[in-house]
Design an enzyme around this catalytic site. Structure first.
Site, mmCIF file in Angstrom:
data_model
loop_
_atom_site.group_PDB
_atom_site.id
_atom_site.type_symbol
_atom_site.label_atom_id
_atom_site.label_comp_id
_atom_site.label_asym_id
_atom_site.label_seq_id
_atom_site.Cartn_x
_atom_site.Cartn_y
_atom_site.Cartn_z
ATOM 1 N N LYS A 9 -24.623 39.383 46.931
ATOM 2 C CA LYS A 9 -23.508 39.856 46.116
ATOM 3 C C LYS A 9 -22.464 38.756 45.990
ATOM 4 C CE LYS A 9 -24.154 44.805 46.944
ATOM 5 N NZ LYS A 9 -23.555 46.085 47.378
ATOM 6 N N ASP A 71 -29.042 33.375 53.726
ATOM 7 C CA ASP A 71 -27.925 33.430 54.664
ATOM 8 C C ASP A 71 -27.542 31.998 54.962
ATOM 9 O OD1 ASP A 71 -26.262 35.503 56.016
ATOM 10 O OD2 ASP A 71 -26.622 34.143 57.699
ATOM 11 N N PHE A 154 -17.876 27.055 45.424
ATOM 12 C CA PHE A 154 -17.253 28.210 46.089
ATOM 13 C C PHE A 154 -17.116 27.903 47.578
ATOM 14 C CE2 PHE A 154 -20.894 30.072 48.395
ATOM 15 C CZ PHE A 154 -21.957 29.431 47.776
ATOM 16 N N TYR A 156 -16.453 26.669 51.029
ATOM 17 C CA TYR A 156 -15.827 25.488 51.629
ATOM 18 C C TYR A 156 -16.062 24.217 50.803
ATOM 19 C CZ TYR A 156 -15.645 28.658 55.655
ATOM 20 O OH TYR A 156 -15.407 29.727 56.484
HETATM 21 O O1 LIG Z 1 -18.625 25.744 50.254
HETATM 22 C C1 LIG Z 1 -19.661 26.368 50.372
HETATM 23 N N1 LIG Z 1 -20.729 26.013 49.621
HETATM 24 C C2 LIG Z 1 -21.925 26.576 49.758
HETATM 25 O O2 LIG Z 1 -22.876 26.216 49.053
HETATM 26 C C3 LIG Z 1 -22.026 27.614 50.723
HETATM 27 N N2 LIG Z 1 -23.033 28.371 51.133
HETATM 28 C C4 LIG Z 1 -22.525 29.205 52.058
HETATM 29 N N3 LIG Z 1 -21.214 28.974 52.253
HETATM 30 C C5 LIG Z 1 -20.289 29.681 53.147
HETATM 31 O O3 LIG Z 1 -21.029 30.554 53.959
HETATM 32 C C6 LIG Z 1 -20.828 31.920 53.560
HETATM 33 C C7 LIG Z 1 -22.180 32.582 53.448
HETATM 34 O O4 LIG Z 1 -22.215 33.826 54.113
HETATM 35 P P1 LIG Z 1 -23.396 34.805 53.727
HETATM 36 O O5 LIG Z 1 -24.678 34.023 53.705
HETATM 37 O O6 LIG Z 1 -23.350 36.025 54.517
HETATM 38 O O7 LIG Z 1 -23.097 35.138 52.199
HETATM 39 P P2 LIG Z 1 -22.007 36.106 51.565
HETATM 40 O O8 LIG Z 1 -21.553 37.129 52.563
HETATM 41 O O9 LIG Z 1 -20.953 35.265 50.930
HETATM 42 O O10 LIG Z 1 -22.861 36.821 50.407
HETATM 43 P P3 LIG Z 1 -24.261 37.632 50.598
HETATM 44 O O11 LIG Z 1 -25.350 36.734 50.108
HETATM 45 O O12 LIG Z 1 -24.419 37.950 52.058
HETATM 46 O O13 LIG Z 1 -24.130 38.842 49.737
HETATM 47 C C8 LIG Z 1 -20.184 31.854 52.205
HETATM 48 O O14 LIG Z 1 -19.396 32.996 51.911
HETATM 49 C C9 LIG Z 1 -19.364 30.579 52.333
HETATM 50 O O15 LIG Z 1 -18.205 30.825 53.065
HETATM 51 C C10 LIG Z 1 -20.882 27.994 51.442
HETATM 52 N N4 LIG Z 1 -19.711 27.392 51.260
HETATM 53 MG MG LIG Z 2 -22.963 38.034 53.693
#
Ligand SMILES: O=c1[nH]c(=O)c2ncn([C@@H]3O[C@H](COP(=O)(O)OP(=O)(O)OP(=O)(O)O)[C@@H](O)[C@H]3O)c2[nH]1
Ligand SMILES: [Mg+2]
Length: 198
Positions: A9, A71, A154, A156
């Site tokens: 999401k 993730d 998005f 970081y």
């Molecule tokens: O600058 C960034 N460039 C990237 O390419 C990137 N990839 C991950 N992240 C960080 O790590 C969290 C993932 O957490 P996460 O895998 O649980 O995803 P999410 O909760 O945002 O969404 P969902 O896929 O779970 O629905 C994200 O929100 C970001 O803060 C990134 N930051």
């Molecule tokens: Mg998540």
């Protein structure tokens, strides 16, 4: 056109997957595109692998079709691996990219350049109903900047300077990011599986 469901999401991730899969002639549909309201999967695991599997298996079980999940997070050496699996909500609920960046910069304010090493990590999991989930892990090495710069991407991206560059990921933009990112480096390991999907 073949289609794959991505159990995310996160708008930023969803956009990147659309471009990464387009190269293979596959349409990547995220949970944000579906009219069917799907539950938020609680990420209760203690590793990227566990959390990715919770998402891909959870949604594959509901939809009964192949689902991929991502993730991912930022691992900072000087912070003993933080924010890691807690990257999305490092500064608390609800998740806020700006506040997360402020917290990282504050925690690193006395840390010199050579000790600001970090990496983005991405674990992709693919779950097909009735089959064992498969995992691929990708990395992107870099350092944490002293201030945020750039408007692309998005999370970081405005404070992450990939190795070999002197601009942040948010300054480099999507073309460059999709060549070097942790997400792309995990995706290329799934190429055989992706070809079969066609
Ligand atoms: O600058 C960034 N460039 C990237 O390419 C990137 N990839 C991950 N992240 C960080 O790590 C969290 C993932 O957490 P996460 O895998 O649980 O995803 P999410 O909760 O945002 O969404 P969902 O896929 O779970 O629905 C994200 O929100 C970001 O803060 C990134 N930051
Ligand atoms: Mg998540």
């Amino acid at each position: 056109m073949k289609e794959i469901i991505i159990a995310t999401k996160n708008e930023g991730k969803a956009k990147e997957f659309k471009v990464l899969f387009e190269r293979y002639g596959i349409k990547a549909t995220s949970l944000l595109d579906l009219v069917q309201e799907l539950p938020d999967i609680e990420e209760t695991g203690s590793t990227f692998e566990e959390n990715s599997a919770l998402k891909s298996e959870g949604i594959a079980n509901i939809l009964q079709i192949p689902v991929m999940a991502d993730d991912s997070g930022l691992v900072i050496d000087a912070l003993d691996g933080e924010p890691g699996i807690f990257s999305a909500r490092y500064a608390g609920e609800p998740k806020d990219d700006k506040k997360n960046i402020v917290k990282v910069l504050e925690n690193l304010k006395d840390v010199p350049t050579e000790e600001r090493t970090a990496r983005f990590v991405c674990v992709l999991s693919v779950s097909i109903p009735g089959e064992t989930t498969i995992f691929k892990k990708g990395y992107c090495e870099g350092t944490i900047a002293f201030e945020e710069k750039g408007s692309h991407g998005f999370g970081y991206d405005p404070i992450f300077i990939p190795d070999g560059y002197n601009q942040t990921m948010a300054e480099l933009g999507p073309g460059e990011k999709n060549k070097i990112s942790h997400r792309r480096n995990a995706m290329v390991q799934l190429e055989d599986w992706i070809q079969n999907l066609r």
